[in-house]
Design an enzyme around this catalytic site. Structure first.
Site, PDB file in Angstrom:
ATOM      1  N   LYS A 126       0.800  -1.039   0.149  1.00  0.00           N
ATOM      2  CA  LYS A 126      -0.446  -0.338   0.216  1.00  0.00           C
ATOM      3  C   LYS A 126       1.048   1.027  -0.021  1.00  0.00           C
ATOM      4  O   LYS A 126       1.959   0.672   0.427  1.00  0.00           O
ATOM      5  CB  LYS A 126      -1.125   0.032   1.641  1.00  0.00           C
ATOM      6  CG  LYS A 126      -2.199  -0.837   0.797  1.00  0.00           C
ATOM      7  CD  LYS A 126      -3.108  -0.859   2.314  1.00  0.00           C
ATOM      8  CE  LYS A 126      -4.327  -1.882   1.720  1.00  0.00           C
ATOM      9  NZ  LYS A 126      -5.239  -2.086   2.841  1.00  0.00           N
ATOM     10  N   ARG A 145      -2.689 -10.150   5.582  1.00  0.00           N
ATOM     11  CA  ARG A 145      -3.148 -10.199   4.165  1.00  0.00           C
ATOM     12  C   ARG A 145      -2.242  -9.818   2.814  1.00  0.00           C
ATOM     13  O   ARG A 145      -1.806  -8.821   3.560  1.00  0.00           O
ATOM     14  CB  ARG A 145      -4.866  -9.294   4.143  1.00  0.00           C
ATOM     15  CG  ARG A 145      -5.334  -8.785   2.991  1.00  0.00           C
ATOM     16  CD  ARG A 145      -7.151  -7.982   2.645  1.00  0.00           C
ATOM     17  NE  ARG A 145      -6.889  -8.552   1.273  1.00  0.00           N
ATOM     18  CZ  ARG A 145      -6.821  -7.592   0.576  1.00  0.00           C
ATOM     19  NH1 ARG A 145      -5.697  -6.792   0.187  1.00  0.00           N
ATOM     20  NH2 ARG A 145      -7.321  -7.419  -0.383  1.00  0.00           N
TER      21      ARG A 145
HETATM   22  C1  YH5 Z   1      -7.657  -4.205   3.745  1.00  0.00           C
HETATM   23  O1  YH5 Z   1      -6.772  -3.810   3.873  1.00  0.00           O
HETATM   24  N1  YH5 Z   1      -6.924  -3.676   1.289  1.00  0.00           N
HETATM   25  S1  YH5 Z   1      -8.456  -4.095  -1.339  1.00  0.00           S
HETATM   26  C2  YH5 Z   1      -4.028   0.004  -2.395  1.00  0.00           C
HETATM   27  C3  YH5 Z   1      -2.428  -0.444  -2.841  1.00  0.00           C
HETATM   28  C4  YH5 Z   1      -2.598  -1.841  -2.923  1.00  0.00           C
HETATM   29  C5  YH5 Z   1      -3.574  -2.444  -2.119  1.00  0.00           C
HETATM   30  C6  YH5 Z   1      -0.754  -0.416  -4.605  1.00  0.00           C
HETATM   31  N2  YH5 Z   1      -9.598  -5.534   1.082  1.00  0.00           N
HETATM   32  C7  YH5 Z   1      -8.376  -4.487   2.479  1.00  0.00           C
HETATM   33  O2  YH5 Z   1      -5.694  -4.012  -1.272  1.00  0.00           O
HETATM   34  N3  YH5 Z   1      -9.644  -6.319   3.159  1.00  0.00           N
HETATM   35  C8  YH5 Z   1      -8.591  -4.456   0.359  1.00  0.00           C
HETATM   36  O3  YH5 Z   1      -1.665   0.115  -3.301  1.00  0.00           O
HETATM   37  C9  YH5 Z   1      -8.971  -5.739   2.354  1.00  0.00           C
HETATM   38  N4  YH5 Z   1      -8.156  -5.076   4.945  1.00  0.00           N
HETATM   39  C10 YH5 Z   1      -9.221  -5.855   4.265  1.00  0.00           C
HETATM   40  N5  YH5 Z   1     -10.094  -6.883   5.779  1.00  0.00           N
HETATM   41  C11 YH5 Z   1      -7.173  -3.042  -0.883  1.00  0.00           C
HETATM   42  C12 YH5 Z   1      -6.195  -3.178  -0.677  1.00  0.00           C
HETATM   43  C13 YH5 Z   1      -4.667  -2.140  -2.076  1.00  0.00           C
HETATM   44  C14 YH5 Z   1      -5.079  -0.817  -1.663  1.00  0.00           C
END
Ligand code: YH5
Length: 366
Positions: free
Chosen positions: A305, A340
């Site tokens: 993230k 996760r």
């Molecule tokens: C979470 O934290 N996050 S979707 C922006 C990014 C990288 C990844 C590159 N679903 C979560 O994964 N469910 C998502 O920048 C989730 N906890 C839970 N329980 C967003 C994501 C992401 C966003």
């Protein structure tokens, strides 16, 4: 009702006697077991909301019982009990050691891998690879909740995720979670074989979600977010982000209990990156062990993230793996039960070395 006092376990150390499988009772001197896992805690931070800001004090475990907390609604032993109690199995998965949830994106605009897995076949193959690498849970998501992203129709989301859930269900024993805010997707995903519901809105987005989740009988991951993905990071506002997130999750747990979802089926997640600026994300990461006070397993999703990029000055999400591992290890060392992640093999390697070093034994996770 907002509480005025919060306690956070500190002085967290490895305390497991024997192997994870042994039934031998734990005997820990100077501390209490943390949520039935391999760690124990020996001190507490007491956080109190006060007019001038949150007051934080560090105290020994014994001090908590000696002090008079009379004007507070919860007794010291009630607060401690939430932190101490072993967590029940989650869809059959024991939570007495850290577990890995692997991310399977089924979105064409997939933020972290450029949409490589946007077809069902590719997503299934990716999920199977993550399972082989050691993912305990595969998290299937068809709605991008990346900051700034638009909503997806129910039909589009169903078209993306259902074939992937069905395909993975037939080919792996790993647990499958569905990352969705929509009741209709939850219902269809459950019918297709999903084991866990993962809702980044903690069942607040879709008015039907609470009832559908309760009727499904499945465990539910409740995540904190402030605002909608489209605008959530424009201007997030908190009184004290760490405590505001706690209050929100506590309220959502209460709403679930009232809807008939028992605590044994709930997981809490402070929602890194969801309506939080860098300083908010860092404050939440720093205070992760506070959320054990909710009395349910805790999940962290920081993988790749933006905060990792901001802390390390790394633009491309795929180059944020080392920072993501550091966030995962930091949380696991605070007793967080599930991480996760995109990078399952790397996370598993980091956890195996961490656990062997903590335990002083090779009989770890690997
Ligand atoms: C979470 O934290 N996050 S979707 C922006 C990014 C990288 C990844 C590159 N679903 C979560 O994964 N469910 C998502 O920048 C989730 N906890 C839970 N329980 C967003 C994501 C992401 C966003």
């Amino acid at each position: 009702m907002q509480r005025s006092i919060y306690i956070r376990p500190l002085g967290i150390y490895w305390a497991r006697l024997g192997t994870p499988e042994s039934e031998a009772p734990q005997e820990i001197w100077g501390g209490l077991p943390l949520a039935g896992g391999p760690l124990a805690f020996s001190a507490l931070e007491v956080l109190e909301r006060a007019p001038g800001g949150t007051v934080r004090r560090t105290i020994g475990l014994g001090d908590l019982f000696e002090r008079d907390w009379g004007r507070h609604t919860l007794s010291a032993s009630d607060l401690i009990e939430e932190i101490r109690a072993p967590r029940p199995r989650l869809a059959g998965l024991s939570l007495d050691r850290p577990r890995i949830m692997g991310i399977v994106n089924v979105t064409p605009d997939s933020f972290s891998d450029g949409g490589l897995h946007d077809s069902a076949t590719a997503a299934i193959a990716h999920g199977l690879k993550l399972a082989e690498e050691g993912a305990d849970i595969l998290d299937i998501g068809g709605e991008s909740t990346r900051p700034g992203s638009d909503t997806v129709s129910v039909d589009d989301e169903l078209r993306r995720v259902i074939p992937v859930i069905e395909g993975l269900r037939a080919k792996t024993d790993a647990l499958i979670s569905i990352d969705t805010r929509k009741a209709a997707v939850m219902r269809r995903a459950a019918a297709a074989g999903a084991d866990i519901l993962n809702d980044v809105s903690a069942l607040t987005y879709d008015p039907a979600a609470l009832e559908v989740a309760a009727a499904s009988g499945l465990p539910v991951m409740l995540m904190h977010a402030q605002g909608d993905p489209k605008t959530m990071n424009d201007n997030p506002q908190y009184s004290d982000v760490v405590l505001d997130v706690f209050d929100f999750l506590e309220q959502r747990i209460r709403a679930c209990l009232e809807a008939g979802i028992p605590k044994s089926r709930l997981i809490a997640d402070p929602g890194i990156g969801f309506g939080k600026h860098l300083h908010h994300n860092v404050a939440v990461l720093n205070a992760m062990s506070l959320y054990h006070g909710l009395g349910v397993p805790v999940l962290l999703g920081a993988s790749r993230k933006k905060l990792i990029g901001q802390l390390c000055n790394v633009e491309a999400p795929r180059d944020r793996v080392p920072g993501s591992l550091a966030a995962a290890l930091h949380s696991v060392a605070q007793g967080i039960q599930i991480v996760r992640v995109h990078d399952v093999a790397e996370t598993r390697q980091a956890l195996a070395v961490w656990e062997a070093a903590e335990a002083g034994s090779e009989a770890g996770l690997a």
